[in-house]
Design an enzyme around this catalytic site. Structure first.
Site, mmCIF file in Angstrom:
data_model
loop_
_atom_site.group_PDB
_atom_site.id
_atom_site.type_symbol
_atom_site.label_atom_id
_atom_site.label_comp_id
_atom_site.label_asym_id
_atom_site.label_seq_id
_atom_site.Cartn_x
_atom_site.Cartn_y
_atom_site.Cartn_z
ATOM 1 N N TYR A 68 37.697 27.397 63.849
ATOM 2 C CA TYR A 68 37.610 28.454 62.845
ATOM 3 C C TYR A 68 38.621 28.226 61.723
ATOM 4 C CZ TYR A 68 37.729 33.117 60.755
ATOM 5 O OH TYR A 68 37.695 34.157 59.868
ATOM 6 N N ASN A 122 29.642 35.893 52.524
ATOM 7 C CA ASN A 122 30.358 36.676 53.507
ATOM 8 C C ASN A 122 29.980 36.340 54.944
ATOM 9 O OD1 ASN A 122 32.190 38.798 54.204
ATOM 10 N ND2 ASN A 122 30.435 40.078 54.654
ATOM 11 N N LYS A 147 37.808 27.450 57.708
ATOM 12 C CA LYS A 147 38.255 28.299 56.603
ATOM 13 C C LYS A 147 39.162 27.525 55.642
ATOM 14 C CE LYS A 147 35.888 31.925 57.690
ATOM 15 N NZ LYS A 147 34.848 32.466 56.794
#
Length: 194
Positions: free
Chosen positions: A90, A25, A94
């Site tokens: 980012y 996480n 991902k």
């Protein structure tokens, strides 16, 4: 820090026994146009969002496979299923995390291990509060308007709650979720259906 991660795994295994569930996480994000995304920012985002999960998977997946059971859930983002302006590092990180998820899901599928990703939209978290503050600083918008702009990505016009993500994660780590493998599940109120 690879050595610190290995030490943490060893400490957990010593205290609690074999690790059979891993939820990854940790993540960081910055917003900047491509011309202002320097190499250090790119590297830092990939180190946290991709390299750290890769290292923990490399450390734990063989042990899970040997035991015949394991569940890994990587927390990605809707940015990993689409793209966002001013978030190239980012979004790319991902996308990479989802690619890692899918590759490892296939590799370890015969061993009783599943590897999945959850892909939340904008969450009601500290990371989003920092994004709201950055929008306020850069645009002069009121905080409520900046938050509404982020919440507006969700057709439900709200930020996703952490508990909603936790519900999906808890389903994925159950023993009877063994047929869900290699999935990248959006938790976004329908954002990606637009």
């Amino acid at each position: 820090d690879a050595a610190a991660m290995s030490a943490a795994v060893a400490a957990v295994e010593e205290q609690l026994g074999a690790i059979s569930i891993l939820v990854q996480n940790a993540g960081i994000a910055t917003a900047a146009p491509l011309s202002k995304t320097d190499d250090e920012t790119w590297k830092r985002i990939f180190d946290v969002n991709v390299t750290a999960p890769f290292r923990l998977c490399r450390e734990l997946l063989p042990k899970m496979a040997k035991s015949g059971f394991g569940r890994i859930v990587n927390v990605a983002s809707t940015a990993g299923l689409t793209g966002f302006s001013y978030a190239s590092a980012y979004s790319a990180s991902k996308h990479a995390l989802i690619g890692l998820t899918r590759s490892l899901a296939l590799e370890f599928a015969p061993k009783g291990v599943t590897v999945n990703a959850v892909c939340p939209g904008f969450l009601d978290t500290e990371m989003t509060r920092r994004a709201v503050a950055a929008i306020v600083e850069k645009t002069g918008r009121a905080p409520a308007a900046a938050e509404a702009a982020l919440a507006g990505f969700n057709p439900q016009k709200r930020l996703i709650l952490s508990d909603e993500v936790a519900t999906v994660v808890s389903m994925l780590v159950r023993e009877d979720a063994r047929s869900v493998n290699g999935a990248a599940i959006p938790i976004d109120g329908g954002q990606l259906m637009r």
